[in-house]
Design an enzyme around this catalytic site. Structure first.
Site, PDB file in Angstrom:
ATOM      1  NE  ARG A 143      42.023  39.836  42.796  1.00 51.55           N
ATOM      2  CZ  ARG A 143      41.622  38.596  42.571  1.00 51.55           C
ATOM      3  NH1 ARG A 143      41.123  38.289  41.400  1.00 51.55           N
ATOM      4  NH2 ARG A 143      41.713  37.661  43.490  1.00 51.55           N
TER       5      ARG A 143
ATOM      6  CE  LYS B 147      45.447  33.077  39.120  1.00 52.66           C
ATOM      7  NZ  LYS B 147      44.222  32.696  38.391  1.00 52.66           N
TER       8      LYS B 147
ATOM      9  NE  ARG C  30      33.696  27.053  45.685  1.00 52.63           N
ATOM     10  CZ  ARG C  30      34.931  27.549  45.639  1.00 52.63           C
ATOM     11  NH1 ARG C  30      35.917  26.911  46.228  1.00 52.63           N
ATOM     12  NH2 ARG C  30      35.193  28.657  44.982  1.00 52.63           N
TER      13      ARG C  30
ATOM     14  NE  ARG D 237      35.177  32.566  39.836  1.00 50.07           N
ATOM     15  CZ  ARG D 237      35.543  31.360  40.272  1.00 50.07           C
ATOM     16  NH1 ARG D 237      34.670  30.375  40.345  1.00 50.07           N
ATOM     17  NH2 ARG D 237      36.803  31.144  40.637  1.00 50.07           N
TER      18      ARG D 237
ATOM     19  NE  ARG E  92      37.428  23.682  41.770  1.00 48.08           N
ATOM     20  CZ  ARG E  92      38.410  24.576  41.781  1.00 48.08           C
ATOM     21  NH1 ARG E  92      39.660  24.202  41.567  1.00 48.08           N
ATOM     22  NH2 ARG E  92      38.157  25.838  41.972  1.00 48.08           N
TER      23      ARG E  92
END
Length: 213
Positions: free
Chosen positions: A88, A13, A160, A171, A127
């Site tokens: 959301r 996004k 992370r 998530r 990542r």
């Protein structure tokens, strides 16, 4: 253009929003950004939001909608806006619908960026982020020249905590439960554009076609 961008974490996004803003000067708006902006500005709503954020609590919907109402009426939104990661939930979507009616703003469409769970897991677990300057790398597609060292500032490049496979799976499950129903909401409003693509260029082109049609 006045759009809502829907999609799971890692669907792209943010990348799509950045490309769209360069096309016509629309502004990218995320809930986090407007909350931080209101807190920094020291507005009455910002102070109320800050109290929740400091306590580690979710900011209530009515407060978010109040801040969103102010944000959408700022001069830079006249050229258009892209709502990234908002709404959301269904109650937020319904409140947003009422808000847009109140301030006489018409939404063009809600864009669902549909990317498979496997691609997202692969994309996010590979990542890596610099702890000093925030530069983002990918061990497969864009590794650092020296392993673990940022090309830009020489800082440490790490995975992370929220980008481990376990954290990302969690998530994605939360997204599926709480946010995915928005797809049906906007489908029923005849405002949904679904683009199944991993390339941001393909998504941007599909949006341009929809808006010009």
């Amino acid at each position: 253009m006045k759009l809502i961008l829907l999609g799971a974490p890692g669907a792209g996004k943010g990348t799509v929003a950045k490309q769209l803003t360069q096309l016509d000067g629309s502004v990218q708006i995320s809930t986090g950004d407007i909350l931080r902006g209101a807190v920094q500005a020291g507005s009455e709503l910002g102070k109320q939001a800050e109290a929740y954020m400091k306590a580690g609590d979710l900011v209530p919907d009515d407060l978010i909608m109040g801040i969103m109402e102010q944000r959408l009426q700022e001069p830079d939104c006249e050229k258009g806006f892209l709502l990234d990661g908002f709404p959301r939930t269904i109650p937020q979507a319904e409140a947003l619908k009422e808000l847009l009616k109140k301030i006489a703003v018409d939404l063009d469409c809600a864009v669902e960026i549909d990317v498979s769970r496997e691609v997202i897991l692969d994309r996010l677990t590979t990542r890596r982020t610099c702890v000093d300057c925030g530069a983002i790398y990918n061990v497969k597609s864009m590794p650092t020249k020296v392993e673990g060292v940022c090309d830009k500032c020489g800082g440490s490049v790490v995975q992370r905590d929220d980008e481990t496979e376990e954290a990302i799976s969690n998530r994605l499950d939360v997204y599926k439960e709480k946010t995915a129903p928005l797809v049906d909401f906007y489908k029923n409003e005849n405002m949904l554009l679904t683009v199944s693509a991993t390339s941001s260029e393909v998504v941007v082109n599909a949006i341009q076609e929809r808006l010009s049609g």
